[in-house]
Design a protein around this motif. Structure first.
Motif, mmCIF file in Angstrom:
data_model
loop_
_atom_site.group_PDB
_atom_site.id
_atom_site.type_symbol
_atom_site.label_atom_id
_atom_site.label_comp_id
_atom_site.label_asym_id
_atom_site.label_seq_id
_atom_site.Cartn_x
_atom_site.Cartn_y
_atom_site.Cartn_z
ATOM 1 N N ARG A 87 -58.470 -32.914 -3.990
ATOM 2 C CA ARG A 87 -58.728 -32.166 -2.756
ATOM 3 C C ARG A 87 -57.816 -32.700 -1.665
ATOM 4 O O ARG A 87 -57.792 -33.895 -1.390
ATOM 5 C CB ARG A 87 -60.200 -32.358 -2.363
ATOM 6 C CG ARG A 87 -60.753 -31.388 -1.335
ATOM 7 C CD ARG A 87 -62.271 -31.492 -1.322
ATOM 8 N NE ARG A 87 -62.857 -30.601 -0.338
ATOM 9 C CZ ARG A 87 -63.238 -30.984 0.877
ATOM 10 N NH1 ARG A 87 -63.076 -32.247 1.249
ATOM 11 N NH2 ARG A 87 -63.771 -30.128 1.725
ATOM 12 N N CYS A 88 -57.023 -31.822 -1.061
ATOM 13 C CA CYS A 88 -56.132 -32.249 0.009
ATOM 14 C C CYS A 88 -55.940 -31.109 1.004
ATOM 15 O O CYS A 88 -56.350 -29.969 0.752
ATOM 16 C CB CYS A 88 -54.781 -32.712 -0.542
ATOM 17 S SG CYS A 88 -53.781 -31.404 -1.296
ATOM 18 N N LEU A 89 -55.326 -31.431 2.127
ATOM 19 C CA LEU A 89 -55.009 -30.422 3.136
ATOM 20 C C LEU A 89 -53.500 -30.261 3.180
ATOM 21 O O LEU A 89 -52.762 -31.249 3.109
ATOM 22 C CB LEU A 89 -55.526 -30.858 4.510
ATOM 23 C CG LEU A 89 -55.526 -29.756 5.579
ATOM 24 C CD1 LEU A 89 -56.718 -28.824 5.348
ATOM 25 C CD2 LEU A 89 -55.608 -30.353 6.979
ATOM 26 N N ALA A 90 -53.037 -29.034 3.271
ATOM 27 C CA ALA A 90 -51.600 -28.763 3.357
ATOM 28 C C ALA A 90 -51.295 -28.072 4.679
ATOM 29 O O ALA A 90 -51.964 -27.101 5.046
ATOM 30 C CB ALA A 90 -51.146 -27.893 2.194
ATOM 31 N N LEU A 91 -50.306 -28.595 5.388
ATOM 32 C CA LEU A 91 -49.783 -27.948 6.585
ATOM 33 C C LEU A 91 -48.471 -27.299 6.178
ATOM 34 O O LEU A 91 -47.493 -27.986 5.881
ATOM 35 C CB LEU A 91 -49.558 -28.982 7.697
ATOM 36 C CG LEU A 91 -48.844 -28.477 8.962
ATOM 37 C CD1 LEU A 91 -49.649 -27.379 9.653
ATOM 38 C CD2 LEU A 91 -48.585 -29.638 9.925
ATOM 39 N N LEU A 92 -48.463 -25.978 6.135
ATOM 40 C CA LEU A 92 -47.289 -25.225 5.724
ATOM 41 C C LEU A 92 -46.625 -24.655 6.968
ATOM 42 O O LEU A 92 -47.213 -23.842 7.681
ATOM 43 C CB LEU A 92 -47.687 -24.108 4.762
ATOM 44 C CG LEU A 92 -46.588 -23.161 4.290
ATOM 45 C CD1 LEU A 92 -45.466 -23.934 3.615
ATOM 46 C CD2 LEU A 92 -47.162 -22.128 3.329
ATOM 47 N N VAL A 93 -45.392 -25.100 7.236
ATOM 48 C CA VAL A 93 -44.704 -24.703 8.468
ATOM 49 C C VAL A 93 -43.304 -24.213 8.129
ATOM 50 O O VAL A 93 -42.473 -24.972 7.640
ATOM 51 C CB VAL A 93 -44.591 -25.894 9.452
ATOM 52 C CG1 VAL A 93 -44.352 -25.375 10.860
ATOM 53 C CG2 VAL A 93 -45.827 -26.775 9.430
ATOM 54 N N SER A 94 -43.067 -22.918 8.404
ATOM 55 C CA SER A 94 -41.757 -22.345 8.085
ATOM 56 C C SER A 94 -41.411 -21.283 9.117
ATOM 57 O O SER A 94 -42.099 -21.123 10.126
ATOM 58 C CB SER A 94 -41.784 -21.728 6.676
ATOM 59 O OG SER A 94 -42.656 -20.610 6.641
ATOM 60 N N GLY A 95 -40.343 -20.537 8.837
ATOM 61 C CA GLY A 95 -39.933 -19.490 9.759
ATOM 62 C C GLY A 95 -40.930 -18.358 9.853
ATOM 63 O O GLY A 95 -41.040 -17.700 10.883
ATOM 64 N N GLY A 96 -41.667 -18.114 8.788
ATOM 65 C CA GLY A 96 -42.624 -17.011 8.789
ATOM 66 C C GLY A 96 -44.079 -17.425 8.752
ATOM 67 O O GLY A 96 -44.971 -16.582 8.910
ATOM 68 N N HIS A 97 -44.339 -18.725 8.535
ATOM 69 C CA HIS A 97 -45.719 -19.149 8.341
ATOM 70 C C HIS A 97 -46.010 -20.465 9.054
ATOM 71 O O HIS A 97 -45.185 -21.376 9.058
ATOM 72 C CB HIS A 97 -46.025 -19.325 6.848
ATOM 73 C CG HIS A 97 -45.772 -18.091 6.037
ATOM 74 N ND1 HIS A 97 -46.685 -17.076 5.922
ATOM 75 C CD2 HIS A 97 -44.684 -17.703 5.335
ATOM 76 C CE1 HIS A 97 -46.185 -16.113 5.167
ATOM 77 N NE2 HIS A 97 -44.962 -16.478 4.790
ATOM 78 N N SER A 98 -47.186 -20.534 9.656
ATOM 79 C CA SER A 98 -47.740 -21.800 10.150
ATOM 80 C C SER A 98 -49.204 -21.766 9.754
ATOM 81 O O SER A 98 -50.003 -21.056 10.366
ATOM 82 C CB SER A 98 -47.580 -21.925 11.672
ATOM 83 O OG SER A 98 -46.227 -22.008 12.037
ATOM 84 N N GLN A 99 -49.548 -22.506 8.705
ATOM 85 C CA GLN A 99 -50.878 -22.412 8.130
ATOM 86 C C GLN A 99 -51.436 -23.785 7.788
ATOM 87 O O GLN A 99 -50.689 -24.704 7.425
ATOM 88 C CB GLN A 99 -50.846 -21.578 6.839
ATOM 89 C CG GLN A 99 -50.455 -20.132 7.026
ATOM 90 C CD GLN A 99 -50.294 -19.425 5.690
ATOM 91 O OE1 GLN A 99 -49.472 -19.820 4.874
ATOM 92 N NE2 GLN A 99 -51.067 -18.387 5.463
ATOM 93 N N LEU A 100 -52.745 -23.896 7.889
ATOM 94 C CA LEU A 100 -53.476 -25.049 7.369
ATOM 95 C C LEU A 100 -54.251 -24.576 6.145
ATOM 96 O O LEU A 100 -55.025 -23.613 6.219
ATOM 97 C CB LEU A 100 -54.440 -25.611 8.417
ATOM 98 C CG LEU A 100 -53.830 -26.551 9.452
ATOM 99 C CD1 LEU A 100 -54.842 -26.877 10.538
ATOM 100 C CD2 LEU A 100 -53.347 -27.847 8.789
ATOM 101 N N LEU A 101 -54.022 -25.241 5.013
ATOM 102 C CA LEU A 101 -54.605 -24.815 3.752
ATOM 103 C C LEU A 101 -55.437 -25.939 3.142
ATOM 104 O O LEU A 101 -54.970 -27.079 3.046
ATOM 105 C CB LEU A 101 -53.503 -24.423 2.760
ATOM 106 C CG LEU A 101 -52.441 -23.433 3.264
ATOM 107 C CD1 LEU A 101 -51.335 -23.295 2.227
ATOM 108 C CD2 LEU A 101 -53.062 -22.091 3.580
ATOM 109 N N LEU A 102 -56.643 -25.610 2.736
ATOM 110 C CA LEU A 102 -57.464 -26.548 1.978
ATOM 111 C C LEU A 102 -57.170 -26.315 0.508
ATOM 112 O O LEU A 102 -57.434 -25.226 -0.023
ATOM 113 C CB LEU A 102 -58.946 -26.329 2.272
ATOM 114 C CG LEU A 102 -59.917 -27.253 1.519
ATOM 115 C CD1 LEU A 102 -59.667 -28.723 1.880
ATOM 116 C CD2 LEU A 102 -61.361 -26.869 1.811
ATOM 117 N N VAL A 103 -56.595 -27.313 -0.146
ATOM 118 C CA VAL A 103 -56.163 -27.174 -1.538
ATOM 119 C C VAL A 103 -57.142 -27.924 -2.440
ATOM 120 O O VAL A 103 -57.248 -29.151 -2.386
ATOM 121 C CB VAL A 103 -54.734 -27.725 -1.738
ATOM 122 C CG1 VAL A 103 -54.275 -27.521 -3.176
ATOM 123 C CG2 VAL A 103 -53.763 -27.054 -0.766
#
Length: 301
Positions: A87-103
């Motif tokens: 279980r981890c958290l992912a911060l996805l940051v790009s030109g089209g996306h800024s998201q916090l994801l619970l993986v």
């Protein structure tokens, strides 16, 4: 320009495949499965990739896996640091996306707990770079220029950080506008624009919000590992501030090397390999592309 992007994909597909096989010293017959991005992304570019993947899978009689581009960014970290924790958290940051994801496992469940309500962080970088007459994409030149400036020189707004705002969502449109208005005021007053200070102060505002919300989410959800990926993850201030805040909070930080953060084929291969190892069934050969594919759909059937 979607049409230009699609044509570029078409022109690069076969030469890229040949170079990859040559560099890896393998034959097409050695490949176990074909993984391909089914979404999200530009419809034409997705269609080129999926069409090529279908052709390879059919010709070689190999399993086809249509996978999620965003989940691929998370999987990229496994190439750098090994398997993800349960279980981890992912911060996805790009030109089209800024998201916090619970993986909760790449083959199990990925849940979006926060996202941008307007501009993504990378999009804001591109627009501010254009404002400052810097090259595209804006992330690298702003990062380089910011190292010569003072991140505290100008106080730019931090979007969605009020007590009544959504805890895990992001907003960078107001920040982009604030930078533009500040520059306009300086120009009207006949003042010189301190480009390095503007870049550093803008970058500080972005990194501050992203890392604060990510660490807050980890604490709230009882997660002790944070993965940062996507093109903006290569930003030095974002990774540096994240390292400081994660160390203070007792959170393990994982950031892939810059080449694995930006869009790449290795991350899609990593996700495909993980799904195969987990016993995932192949996607059908009539697989469709889905430009708006949600991150919760890791594999498309």
């Amino acid at each position: 320009m979607p049409e230009v992007a699609s044509r570029a994909h078409l022109e690069a597909m076969v030469p890229t495949m040949r170079r990859a096989l040559e560099k890896a010293d393998v034959e097409l017959s050695d490949i176990h499965s074909i993984a391909v991005t089914a979404g999200p992304g530009l419809a034409g570019a997705l269609l080129v990739g999926v069409s090529a993947a279908k052709a390879y899978a059919a010709a070689l009689d190999k399993p086809l896996l249509g996978v999620n581009h965003l989940a691929g960014h998370v999987a990229a970290d496994t190439l750098e640091h090994g398997p993800l924790p349960k279980r981890c958290l992912a911060l996805l940051v790009s030109g089209g996306h800024s998201q916090l994801l619970l993986v909760e496992g790449l083959a199990e469940r990925i849940t979006e707990i926060g996202s941008t309500v307007d501009d993504a962080a990378g999009e804001a970088y591109d627009k501010v770079a254009r404002l400052l007459d810097l090259p595209y994409p804006g992330g690298p030149p702003i990062d380089k220029l910011a190292k010569q400036g003072n991140g505290c020189a100008i106080t730019f707004p931090r979007g969605l950080t009020g007590p009544r705002d959504a805890k895990y969502d992001f907003s960078f449109s107001g920040l982009k506008t604030a930078v533009a208005r500040w520059v306009e005021r300086q120009e009207r007053a006949g003042e010189e624009i301190p480009l390095a200070d503007v870049a550093a102060s803008f970058q500080e505002a972005v990194a501050d919000v992203l890392t604060a919300k990510a660490v807050r989410a980890c604490k709230d959800l009882g997660v002790d590992t944070l993965v940062i990926s996507g093109g903006v993850a290569a930003n030095s201030r974002l990774s540096g501030l994240a390292a400081e805040r994660c160390a203070e909070a007792g959170i393990q930080l994982r950031v892939p090397r810059p080449r694995l953060c930006t869009d790449n084929g290795a991350m899609i291969a990593a996700l495909g390999a993980h799904l195969v190892a987990a016993g995932a069934k192949p996607s059908p050969l009539d697989l469709s592309t889905t430009p708006g594919l949600p991150v919760s759909t890791v594999q498309v059937f």
